[in-house]
Design a protein around this motif. Structure first.
Motif, PDB file in Angstrom:
ATOM      1  N   MET A 216      19.500 -20.630  27.809  1.00 49.47           N
ATOM      2  CA  MET A 216      18.107 -20.231  28.287  1.00 49.47           C
ATOM      3  C   MET A 216      18.306 -18.495  28.680  1.00 49.47           C
ATOM      4  N   ALA A 217      19.134 -17.926  27.801  1.00 48.67           N
ATOM      5  CA  ALA A 217      19.404 -16.437  28.098  1.00 48.67           C
ATOM      6  C   ALA A 217      18.305 -15.590  27.795  1.00 48.67           C
ATOM      7  N   PRO A 218      18.049 -14.623  28.526  1.00 49.88           N
ATOM      8  CA  PRO A 218      18.977 -14.079  29.427  1.00 49.88           C
ATOM      9  C   PRO A 218      18.637 -14.570  30.986  1.00 49.88           C
ATOM     10  N   VAL A 219      19.492 -14.963  31.677  1.00 47.08           N
ATOM     11  CA  VAL A 219      19.631 -15.838  32.736  1.00 47.08           C
ATOM     12  C   VAL A 219      19.708 -14.927  34.023  1.00 47.08           C
ATOM     13  N   THR A 220      18.995 -15.330  35.041  1.00 41.47           N
ATOM     14  CA  THR A 220      19.193 -14.527  36.549  1.00 41.47           C
ATOM     15  C   THR A 220      19.228 -15.407  37.371  1.00 41.47           C
ATOM     16  N   LEU A 221      19.857 -15.290  38.277  1.00 39.22           N
ATOM     17  CA  LEU A 221      19.922 -16.373  39.473  1.00 39.22           C
ATOM     18  C   LEU A 221      19.501 -15.722  40.647  1.00 39.22           C
ATOM     19  N   VAL A 222      18.706 -16.210  41.343  1.00 41.89           N
ATOM     20  CA  VAL A 222      18.471 -15.787  42.545  1.00 41.89           C
ATOM     21  C   VAL A 222      18.658 -17.021  43.685  1.00 41.89           C
ATOM     22  N   ASP A 223      19.905 -16.369  44.518  1.00 41.13           N
ATOM     23  CA  ASP A 223      20.336 -17.486  45.591  1.00 41.13           C
ATOM     24  C   ASP A 223      20.683 -18.758  44.776  1.00 41.13           C
ATOM     25  N   GLU A 224      21.520 -18.768  43.818  1.00 43.59           N
ATOM     26  CA  GLU A 224      21.973 -19.805  43.128  1.00 43.59           C
ATOM     27  C   GLU A 224      20.920 -20.685  42.311  1.00 43.59           C
ATOM     28  N   VAL A 225      19.740 -20.350  42.442  1.00 40.48           N
ATOM     29  CA  VAL A 225      18.594 -20.966  41.562  1.00 40.48           C
ATOM     30  C   VAL A 225      18.579 -20.334  40.183  1.00 40.48           C
ATOM     31  N   TYR A 226      18.648 -20.944  38.907  1.00 45.11           N
ATOM     32  CA  TYR A 226      18.578 -20.513  37.747  1.00 45.11           C
ATOM     33  C   TYR A 226      17.211 -20.007  37.147  1.00 45.11           C
ATOM     34  N   HIS A 227      17.079 -19.025  36.868  1.00 41.18           N
ATOM     35  CA  HIS A 227      15.781 -18.448  36.012  1.00 41.18           C
ATOM     36  C   HIS A 227      16.245 -18.326  34.594  1.00 41.18           C
ATOM     37  N   GLY A 228      15.881 -18.910  33.775  1.00 42.45           N
ATOM     38  CA  GLY A 228      16.031 -18.625  32.363  1.00 42.45           C
ATOM     39  C   GLY A 228      14.778 -17.796  31.483  1.00 42.45           C
ATOM     40  N   LYS A 229      15.342 -17.244  30.316  1.00 43.89           N
ATOM     41  CA  LYS A 229      14.487 -16.468  29.606  1.00 43.89           C
ATOM     42  C   LYS A 229      13.574 -15.468  30.489  1.00 43.89           C
ATOM     43  N   THR A 230      14.337 -14.758  31.533  1.00 43.28           N
ATOM     44  CA  THR A 230      13.663 -14.015  32.312  1.00 43.28           C
ATOM     45  C   THR A 230      13.303 -12.581  31.367  1.00 43.28           C
ATOM     46  N   ARG A 231      12.257 -11.752  31.869  1.00 45.05           N
ATOM     47  CA  ARG A 231      12.075 -10.666  31.217  1.00 45.05           C
ATOM     48  C   ARG A 231      11.794  -9.503  32.184  1.00 45.05           C
ATOM     49  N   PRO A 232      12.158  -8.428  31.732  1.00 47.26           N
ATOM     50  CA  PRO A 232      12.009  -7.307  32.850  1.00 47.26           C
ATOM     51  C   PRO A 232      10.854  -7.054  33.435  1.00 47.26           C
ATOM     52  N   SER A 233       9.681  -7.307  32.572  1.00 41.07           N
ATOM     53  CA  SER A 233       8.169  -7.222  33.338  1.00 41.07           C
ATOM     54  C   SER A 233       8.302  -8.266  34.397  1.00 41.07           C
ATOM     55  N   LYS A 234       8.963  -9.513  34.538  1.00 38.19           N
ATOM     56  CA  LYS A 234       8.495 -10.386  35.272  1.00 38.19           C
ATOM     57  C   LYS A 234       9.507 -10.716  36.408  1.00 38.19           C
ATOM     58  N   VAL A 235      10.840 -10.110  35.987  1.00 36.86           N
ATOM     59  CA  VAL A 235      11.733 -10.426  36.942  1.00 36.86           C
ATOM     60  C   VAL A 235      11.538 -10.279  38.382  1.00 36.86           C
ATOM     61  N   MET A 236      10.735  -9.123  38.871  1.00 39.19           N
ATOM     62  CA  MET A 236      10.648  -8.896  40.413  1.00 39.19           C
ATOM     63  C   MET A 236       9.641  -9.965  40.986  1.00 39.19           C
ATOM     64  N   ASP A 237       8.742 -10.472  40.153  1.00 38.01           N
ATOM     65  CA  ASP A 237       7.927 -11.435  40.448  1.00 38.01           C
ATOM     66  C   ASP A 237       8.611 -12.854  40.724  1.00 38.01           C
ATOM     67  N   ILE A 238       9.524 -13.267  40.098  1.00 42.55           N
ATOM     68  CA  ILE A 238      10.369 -14.349  40.211  1.00 42.55           C
ATOM     69  C   ILE A 238      11.159 -14.031  41.557  1.00 42.55           C
ATOM     70  N   VAL A 239      11.711 -13.072  41.663  1.00 43.12           N
ATOM     71  CA  VAL A 239      12.495 -12.665  42.883  1.00 43.12           C
ATOM     72  C   VAL A 239      11.468 -12.726  43.984  1.00 43.12           C
ATOM     73  N   ARG A 240      10.554 -12.223  44.223  1.00 44.01           N
ATOM     74  CA  ARG A 240       9.699 -12.340  45.228  1.00 44.01           C
ATOM     75  C   ARG A 240       9.065 -13.862  45.596  1.00 44.01           C
ATOM     76  N   LYS A 241       8.460 -14.306  44.652  1.00 41.45           N
ATOM     77  CA  LYS A 241       8.126 -15.524  44.531  1.00 41.45           C
ATOM     78  C   LYS A 241       9.046 -16.498  45.499  1.00 41.45           C
ATOM     79  N   GLN A 242      10.344 -16.533  44.882  1.00 42.84           N
ATOM     80  CA  GLN A 242      11.278 -17.222  45.382  1.00 42.84           C
ATOM     81  C   GLN A 242      11.656 -17.131  46.816  1.00 42.84           C
ATOM     82  N   VAL A 243      11.852 -15.884  47.158  1.00 39.90           N
ATOM     83  CA  VAL A 243      12.370 -15.481  48.672  1.00 39.90           C
ATOM     84  C   VAL A 243      11.079 -15.618  49.397  1.00 39.90           C
ATOM     85  N   GLU A 244       9.830 -15.536  49.085  1.00 45.13           N
ATOM     86  CA  GLU A 244       9.053 -15.706  49.950  1.00 45.13           C
ATOM     87  C   GLU A 244       8.432 -17.114  50.068  1.00 45.13           C
ATOM     88  N   GLY A 245       9.152 -17.778  49.126  1.00 43.29           N
ATOM     89  CA  GLY A 245       8.999 -19.446  49.344  1.00 43.29           C
ATOM     90  C   GLY A 245       7.597 -19.634  48.637  1.00 43.29           C
TER      91      GLY A 245
END
Ligand code: SF4
Ligand code: FES
Ligand code: FES
Lengths: 159, 243
Positions: free
Chosen positions: A130-159
């Motif tokens: 799934m590389a590259p992998v980013t984990l937000v609070d132990e949730v795996y996000h695969g194939k992350t892209r620089p342009s999308k990574v902040m959206d992923i983070v925000r979406k997850q922490v804001e629920g």
């Protein structure tokens, strides 16, 4: 006033300690609970635990330094881990890391000023497909892209 | 205790079963290099690996650390073979890379012909300067002194003995047993004007009422008195002037 806070402090540790049996086997579980509750293992927590359990503070402190899951310095409410293992590195982990550093205004292994995020690098989380992998609070996000990574983070922490 | 006979370097010795090889060798004047083992400390040994020897038993040979290998019937030990020296040179080369500033390690390595290392050296006044992370100090503090002021903290290459948070420990009695036991002299103990400093903490020393020499930390006297019930006045004089 200082004494007041100190007494309160001890009780917030005791609440956790009291859930467990008074035995050395409980130490790690208690430290993990400290970590969950305070987002790190506070020094006063270790000292109190030593007092209540009758286990030398040196031993408990050593445990705190040994386990990667425990942190002895304050951490953010959320932890973002960027995998920088070989596969993820090749698939663009450095760019993801740079983006997060810039957007969150924090250096790797640091915590944002508002105490919201801790940013960390980890080496291969075992999901190279799934590389590259980013984990937000132990949730795996695969194939992350620089342009999308902040959206992923925000979406997850804001629920 | 059961007595058995064991062969070391072709000579036969009587020994109590399960004594470690190093101990038997030492008693009989056979030199095996060692660092992390102290015969007074049960939990010591097994960490530095310089004491390795060939253990022949039941037709098989193994390289073992002599400080924690028990002597049994039919054991034959060889301390001076090409293999032992070759492997020991490797161990010493690694130790030398880790603590190039340690005189003890430099000498021991030189005695095996190791003066250069092929690895990145770890030099200077870093946090664990001359420490080989053998944990003897920690074991002494816990087992012999009984105060547990220090423990091995961190892991891997960063492993080192330390007090909690590297702060003055509230249980340390300043006895200096850790510094005394350390094979590489890695623990700093300073004394000036009747004050001893060790592990970031200052200890007021008791002076001998006869010669005036500051010879024991007050905190250590407190500890001994509380543990043994010995009369405090016993510590008025230093061991030289006691009787
Ligand atoms: S300070 Fe000395 S005794 Fe303690 S771990 Fe280091 S080398 Fe061993
Ligand atoms: S390198 Fe990132 S998951 Fe393996
Ligand atoms: S003296 Fe035997 S391993 Fe260190």
């Amino acid at each position: 006033m200082k004494e007041m806070t100190q007494i309160q402090d001890v009780s917030r540790f005791d609440r956790i300690i009291d859930r467990y049996e008074r035995s050395e086997e409980s130490l790690l579980a208690i430290l993990q609970d400290f970590q969950r509750e305070f987002h790190y293992v506070p020094e006063e927590g270790i000292r109190r635990l030593s007092e209540v359990m009758g286990v030398p503070a040196s031993k408990i402190y050593a445990m705190g330094t040994f386990y990667k899951a425990l942190s002895l310095t304050p951490r953010g409410r959320h932890t973002i881990k960027v995998c920088t293992g070989t596969a993820c590195h090749l698939k663009g982990a450095p760019q993801i890391l740079e983006t997060l550093e810039r957007e969150l205004r924090v250096k790797r292994n640091g915590t944002t000023e508002d105490g919201e995020f801790t940013l960390e690098c980890v080496n291969c989380v075992g999901a190279c497909a799934m590389a590259p992998v980013t984990l937000v609070d132990e949730v795996y996000h695969g194939k992350t892209r620089p342009s999308k990574v902040m959206d992923i983070v925000r979406k997850q922490v804001e629920g | 205790m059961e007595k058995i006979s064991v062969v070391i370097d072709g000579r036969t010795f009587e020994a109590e079963k399960d004594t470690c090889v190093l101990e038997v060798a030492r008693r009989n004047g056979i030199y095996i290099p060692s660092l992390c083992y102290n015969s007074e400390v049960t939990s010591s040994g097994g960490s530095c690996r310089v004491c390795l020897v060939e253990a022949h038993q039941g037709g098989r040979m193994r390289l073992v650390t002599s400080c924690n290998y028990p002597v049994r019937k039919g054991l034959e030990v060889k301390t001076d073979t090409p293999l032992v020296h070759r492997i020991r040179r490797g161990v010493l080369e690694l130790l030398l890379a880790r603590v190039p500033d340690s005189e003890v390690i430099r000498e021991m390595a030189a005695a095996e012909g190791v003066t250069e290392v092929r690895f990145r050296k770890d030099e200077g006044e870093n946090e664990r300067y001359k420490c080989i992370a053998c944990a003897l100090c920690v074991n002494v503090c816990a087992e012999v002194v009984g105060v547990h002021a220090i423990a091995m903290v961190e892991r891997g290459a960063d492993k080192k003995p330390a007090t909690p948070y590297n702060k003055p420990s509230d249980v340390c009695i300043g006895c200096g047993a850790c510094a005394y036991a350390c094979p590489t002299g890695a623990i700093e103990l300073k004394e000036k004007d009747g004050v001893r400093r060790i592990w970031h903490k200052d200890f007021k020393m008791v002076r001998c009422s006869v010669c005036g020499t500051p010879y024991i930390p007050e905190a250590q006297v407190d500890w001994i008195v509380s543990k043994t019930g010995k009369d405090r006045s016993f510590f008025d004089k230093c061991p030289d002037h006691r009787f």
